[in-house]
Design a protein around this motif. Structure first.
Motif, PDB file in Angstrom:
ATOM      1  N   LEU A 186       0.864  -1.184   0.000  1.00  0.00           N
ATOM      2  CA  LEU A 186       0.000   0.000   0.000  1.00  0.00           C
ATOM      3  C   LEU A 186       0.899   1.232   0.000  1.00  0.00           C
ATOM      4  CD1 LEU A 186      -2.720   1.509   0.329  1.00  0.00           C
ATOM      5  CD2 LEU A 186      -2.420   1.268   2.799  1.00  0.00           C
ATOM      6  N   PHE A 187       0.733   2.076  -1.006  1.00  0.00           N
ATOM      7  CA  PHE A 187       1.579   3.262  -1.163  1.00  0.00           C
ATOM      8  C   PHE A 187       0.721   4.517  -1.087  1.00  0.00           C
ATOM      9  CE2 PHE A 187       3.292   6.547  -4.018  1.00  0.00           C
ATOM     10  CZ  PHE A 187       4.530   6.765  -3.425  1.00  0.00           C
ATOM     11  N   ILE A 188       1.165   5.477  -0.263  1.00  0.00           N
ATOM     12  CA  ILE A 188       0.462   6.745  -0.091  1.00  0.00           C
ATOM     13  C   ILE A 188       1.411   7.894  -0.407  1.00  0.00           C
ATOM     14  CG2 ILE A 188      -0.727   8.275   1.540  1.00  0.00           C
ATOM     15  CD1 ILE A 188      -2.321   5.810   1.028  1.00  0.00           C
ATOM     16  N   ASP A 189       1.015   8.769  -1.327  1.00  0.00           N
ATOM     17  CA  ASP A 189       1.763   9.998  -1.599  1.00  0.00           C
ATOM     18  C   ASP A 189       0.909  11.171  -1.148  1.00  0.00           C
ATOM     19  OD1 ASP A 189       3.340  12.052  -2.503  1.00  0.00           O
ATOM     20  OD2 ASP A 189       2.834  11.777  -4.621  1.00  0.00           O
ATOM     21  N   MET A 190       1.299  11.800  -0.037  1.00  0.00           N
ATOM     22  CA  MET A 190       0.512  12.887   0.524  1.00  0.00           C
ATOM     23  C   MET A 190       0.588  14.159  -0.321  1.00  0.00           C
ATOM     24  SD  MET A 190      -1.037  11.673   3.070  1.00  0.00           S
ATOM     25  CE  MET A 190      -1.690  13.221   3.695  1.00  0.00           C
ATOM     26  N   LYS A 191       1.663  14.350  -1.039  1.00  0.00           N
ATOM     27  CA  LYS A 191       1.815  15.565  -1.838  1.00  0.00           C
ATOM     28  C   LYS A 191       0.792  15.617  -2.971  1.00  0.00           C
ATOM     29  CE  LYS A 191       5.178  18.199  -4.567  1.00  0.00           C
ATOM     30  NZ  LYS A 191       6.578  18.246  -5.070  1.00  0.00           N
ATOM     31  N   ASN A 192       0.628  14.487  -3.666  1.00  0.00           N
ATOM     32  CA  ASN A 192      -0.299  14.431  -4.798  1.00  0.00           C
ATOM     33  C   ASN A 192      -1.608  13.729  -4.463  1.00  0.00           C
ATOM     34  OD1 ASN A 192       1.502  15.629  -6.894  1.00  0.00           O
ATOM     35  ND2 ASN A 192       2.753  13.823  -6.427  1.00  0.00           N
ATOM     36  N   ARG A 193      -1.759  13.302  -3.207  1.00  0.00           N
ATOM     37  CA  ARG A 193      -2.987  12.632  -2.727  1.00  0.00           C
ATOM     38  C   ARG A 193      -3.295  11.384  -3.547  1.00  0.00           C
ATOM     39  NH1 ARG A 193      -4.225  14.424   2.165  1.00  0.00           N
ATOM     40  NH2 ARG A 193      -6.424  13.904   1.857  1.00  0.00           N
ATOM     41  N   ASP A 194      -2.271  10.570  -3.763  1.00  0.00           N
ATOM     42  CA  ASP A 194      -2.425   9.325  -4.506  1.00  0.00           C
ATOM     43  C   ASP A 194      -2.334   8.140  -3.553  1.00  0.00           C
ATOM     44  OD1 ASP A 194      -2.627  10.320  -7.201  1.00  0.00           O
ATOM     45  OD2 ASP A 194      -0.470  10.724  -7.174  1.00  0.00           O
ATOM     46  N   VAL A 195      -3.183   7.137  -3.781  1.00  0.00           N
ATOM     47  CA  VAL A 195      -3.078   5.867  -3.083  1.00  0.00           C
ATOM     48  C   VAL A 195      -2.965   4.774  -4.143  1.00  0.00           C
ATOM     49  CG1 VAL A 195      -5.612   5.785  -2.869  1.00  0.00           C
ATOM     50  CG2 VAL A 195      -4.203   4.207  -1.545  1.00  0.00           C
ATOM     51  N   HIS A 196      -2.025   3.886  -3.947  1.00  0.00           N
ATOM     52  CA  HIS A 196      -1.758   2.834  -4.925  1.00  0.00           C
ATOM     53  C   HIS A 196      -1.505   1.529  -4.185  1.00  0.00           C
ATOM     54  CE1 HIS A 196      -0.251   0.801  -8.482  1.00  0.00           C
ATOM     55  NE2 HIS A 196       0.912   0.567  -7.892  1.00  0.00           N
ATOM     56  N   ILE A 197      -2.050   0.439  -4.700  1.00  0.00           N
ATOM     57  CA  ILE A 197      -1.820  -0.892  -4.143  1.00  0.00           C
ATOM     58  C   ILE A 197      -1.250  -1.777  -5.246  1.00  0.00           C
ATOM     59  CG2 ILE A 197      -2.851  -2.946  -3.103  1.00  0.00           C
ATOM     60  CD1 ILE A 197      -4.985  -1.192  -1.879  1.00  0.00           C
ATOM     61  N   ALA A 198      -0.215  -2.525  -4.926  1.00  0.00           N
ATOM     62  CA  ALA A 198       0.406  -3.442  -5.888  1.00  0.00           C
ATOM     63  C   ALA A 198       0.654  -4.788  -5.225  1.00  0.00           C
ATOM     64  CB  ALA A 198       1.718  -2.858  -6.411  1.00  0.00           C
ATOM     65  N   GLY A 199       0.504  -5.857  -6.008  1.00  0.00           N
ATOM     66  CA  GLY A 199       0.766  -7.203  -5.512  1.00  0.00           C
ATOM     67  C   GLY A 199       1.769  -7.920  -6.401  1.00  0.00           C
ATOM     68  N   TYR A 200       2.782  -8.523  -5.789  1.00  0.00           N
ATOM     69  CA  TYR A 200       3.833  -9.215  -6.535  1.00  0.00           C
ATOM     70  C   TYR A 200       3.816 -10.710  -6.229  1.00  0.00           C
ATOM     71  CZ  TYR A 200       5.970  -4.718  -7.750  1.00  0.00           C
ATOM     72  OH  TYR A 200       6.206  -3.455  -8.251  1.00  0.00           O
ATOM     73  N   LYS A 201       4.245 -11.495  -7.211  1.00  0.00           N
ATOM     74  CA  LYS A 201       4.353 -12.950  -7.110  1.00  0.00           C
ATOM     75  C   LYS A 201       3.000 -13.551  -6.690  1.00  0.00           C
ATOM     76  CE  LYS A 201       8.636 -12.913  -8.372  1.00  0.00           C
ATOM     77  NZ  LYS A 201       9.770 -13.186  -7.489  1.00  0.00           N
ATOM     78  N   LYS A 202       2.942 -14.208  -5.533  1.00  0.00           N
ATOM     79  CA  LYS A 202       1.691 -14.812  -5.071  1.00  0.00           C
ATOM     80  C   LYS A 202       0.591 -13.770  -4.939  1.00  0.00           C
ATOM     81  CE  LYS A 202      -0.325 -17.302  -1.149  1.00  0.00           C
ATOM     82  NZ  LYS A 202      -0.068 -17.878   0.197  1.00  0.00           N
ATOM     83  N   ALA A 203       0.942 -12.581  -4.441  1.00  0.00           N
ATOM     84  CA  ALA A 203      -0.061 -11.527  -4.258  1.00  0.00           C
ATOM     85  C   ALA A 203      -0.585 -11.012  -5.594  1.00  0.00           C
ATOM     86  CB  ALA A 203       0.535 -10.381  -3.453  1.00  0.00           C
ATOM     87  N   GLU A 204       0.166 -11.160  -6.659  1.00  0.00           N
ATOM     88  CA  GLU A 204      -0.322 -10.737  -7.979  1.00  0.00           C
ATOM     89  C   GLU A 204      -1.526 -11.575  -8.395  1.00  0.00           C
ATOM     90  OE1 GLU A 204       1.273 -10.071 -12.588  1.00  0.00           O
ATOM     91  OE2 GLU A 204       2.529 -11.117 -11.132  1.00  0.00           O
ATOM     92  N   ASP A 205      -1.525 -12.858  -8.028  1.00  0.00           N
ATOM     93  CA  ASP A 205      -2.633 -13.756  -8.380  1.00  0.00           C
ATOM     94  C   ASP A 205      -3.780 -13.662  -7.378  1.00  0.00           C
ATOM     95  OD1 ASP A 205      -1.244 -14.754 -10.614  1.00  0.00           O
ATOM     96  OD2 ASP A 205      -0.182 -16.213  -9.369  1.00  0.00           O
ATOM     97  N   TYR A 206      -3.447 -13.624  -6.098  1.00  0.00           N
ATOM     98  CA  TYR A 206      -4.473 -13.661  -5.061  1.00  0.00           C
ATOM     99  C   TYR A 206      -4.993 -12.276  -4.669  1.00  0.00           C
ATOM    100  CZ  TYR A 206      -3.787 -18.646  -4.256  1.00  0.00           C
ATOM    101  OH  TYR A 206      -3.751 -20.008  -4.398  1.00  0.00           O
ATOM    102  N   LEU A 207      -4.282 -11.231  -5.067  1.00  0.00           N
ATOM    103  CA  LEU A 207      -4.739  -9.862  -4.850  1.00  0.00           C
ATOM    104  C   LEU A 207      -4.650  -9.162  -6.215  1.00  0.00           C
ATOM    105  CD1 LEU A 207      -5.749  -8.313  -2.342  1.00  0.00           C
ATOM    106  CD2 LEU A 207      -3.502  -7.262  -2.195  1.00  0.00           C
ATOM    107  N   ASP A 208      -5.483  -9.620  -7.135  1.00  0.00           N
ATOM    108  CA  ASP A 208      -5.443  -9.102  -8.505  1.00  0.00           C
ATOM    109  C   ASP A 208      -6.092  -7.725  -8.588  1.00  0.00           C
ATOM    110  OD1 ASP A 208      -8.162  -9.604  -8.315  1.00  0.00           O
ATOM    111  OD2 ASP A 208      -8.132 -11.360  -9.612  1.00  0.00           O
ATOM    112  N   ASN A 209      -6.178  -7.195  -9.810  1.00  0.00           N
ATOM    113  CA  ASN A 209      -6.695  -5.826  -9.990  1.00  0.00           C
ATOM    114  C   ASN A 209      -8.108  -5.664  -9.435  1.00  0.00           C
ATOM    115  OD1 ASN A 209      -4.288  -5.529 -11.311  1.00  0.00           O
ATOM    116  ND2 ASN A 209      -5.154  -5.189 -13.330  1.00  0.00           N
ATOM    117  N   LYS A 210      -8.962  -6.656  -9.651  1.00  0.00           N
ATOM    118  CA  LYS A 210     -10.344  -6.557  -9.189  1.00  0.00           C
ATOM    119  C   LYS A 210     -10.419  -6.544  -7.665  1.00  0.00           C
ATOM    120  CE  LYS A 210     -12.518  -8.664 -13.257  1.00  0.00           C
ATOM    121  NZ  LYS A 210     -13.361  -9.777 -13.748  1.00  0.00           N
ATOM    122  N   ARG A 211      -9.652  -7.388  -7.025  1.00  0.00           N
ATOM    123  CA  ARG A 211      -9.667  -7.422  -5.560  1.00  0.00           C
ATOM    124  C   ARG A 211      -9.026  -6.167  -4.985  1.00  0.00           C
ATOM    125  NH1 ARG A 211      -8.454 -13.825  -4.029  1.00  0.00           N
ATOM    126  NH2 ARG A 211     -10.269 -14.658  -5.155  1.00  0.00           N
TER     127      ARG A 211
END
Length: 263
Positions: A106-131
């Motif tokens: 979970l990534f938060i940039d307070m300057k630009n008010r952006d929140v981003h979530i990314a999943g790698y390896k196992k998390a790429e499959d089990y925490l996909d874009n829809k989830r």
């Protein structure tokens, strides 16, 4: 002291040493690679909140063999936020089990008010874009209200929960809700009891034709006539809080899932 007794004392001493040092050895093996789970460079958390999130993430990360990481910054030094997270993964090599392992970030940039979530390896499959979109739906209001600790806690617990379902299944499906399953069970039980009560009273043989004299009745036939059809149209409301910045591949060649919002 006899030789047998000496040998017995020796093995007893080895057993005591083994018991004393086993928890430390096990703890190191549980998280050999990932020692830190919260990187709060934007200073959004108190020391107590950070410690609580560290403990929660460490516990749940172990159960999914996936490191649930939180990163907060005040600006990305000119980088796109997706690239910033990708470079973090390439350079820091996070992962609960090994370097470049299975993290959900979970990534938060307070300057630009952006929140981003990314999943790698196992998390790429089990925490996909829809989830990831489902997680963002639930944590973005808290971020907008400045309730960062609550939002970060939700990210960890929801990501842990969603990774408990096999890929391709919506974790928010009513079928998986305990209260819905309870209602179904009650409904099936009621249907069975009602059917048993109906059969216990004997079968009813009287119907609409029992007292109808077809020779004297003046009812010959009946029919329905279709007159007209009315169609109404309604504009579908647009979603102004849609996700962007989905999955991709880092410059180091690591693919990932992803989703982003403004808050």
């Amino acid at each position: 002291m006899s030789k047998a007794r000496k040998i017995g004392h020796f093995f007893m001493l080895l057993s005591i040493i083994f018991v004393l040092f086993l928890p430390r050895i096990t703890a190191q093996a549980e998280s050999l690679n990932q020692k830190q789970f919260v990187y709060d460079d934007a200073k959004l958390l108190t020391n107590e909140e950070k410690a609580e999130l560290e403990a929660l993430s460490s516990k749940l990360s172990k159960e999914r063999n996936t490191a649930f990481l939180i990163i907060t910054v005040n600006g990305t030094k000119g980088k796109n936020f997706v690239q910033y997270v990708e470079d973090f993964y390439d350079e820091k090599a996070p992962g609960y089990d090994k370097p470049h392992g299975n993290p959900a970030i979970l990534f938060i940039d307070m300057k630009n008010r952006d929140v981003h979530i990314a999943g790698y390896k196992k998390a790429e499959d089990y925490l996909d874009n829809k989830r990831i979109d489902l997680v963002l739906d639930k944590i973005t209001p808290d971020l907008s209200n400045g309730d960062y600790f609550h939002a970060f806690s939700k990210f960890i617990t929801l990501s842990h929960e969603y990774m408990g379902y096999r890929p391709g299944i919506s974790p928010d499906n009513l079928v998986f809700k305990w209260w819905f399953q309870l209602l179904i069970a009650i409904g099936v039980a009621g249907l069975i009891v009602g059917l048993m009560a109906y059969r216990s009273g004997g079968r009813v043989t009287v119907n609409s034709h029992t007292y109808l004299n077809s020779n004297q009745s003046r009812i010959i036939n009946k029919s329905d006539r279709f007159v007209r059809q009315t169609v109404t149209k309604q504009k579908k409301p647009s979603n102004n809080n849609s996700s962007s910045g989905g999955g991709g591949i880092s410059r180091g060649g690591h693919s990932h899932s992803g989703g982003s919002r403004k808050f």
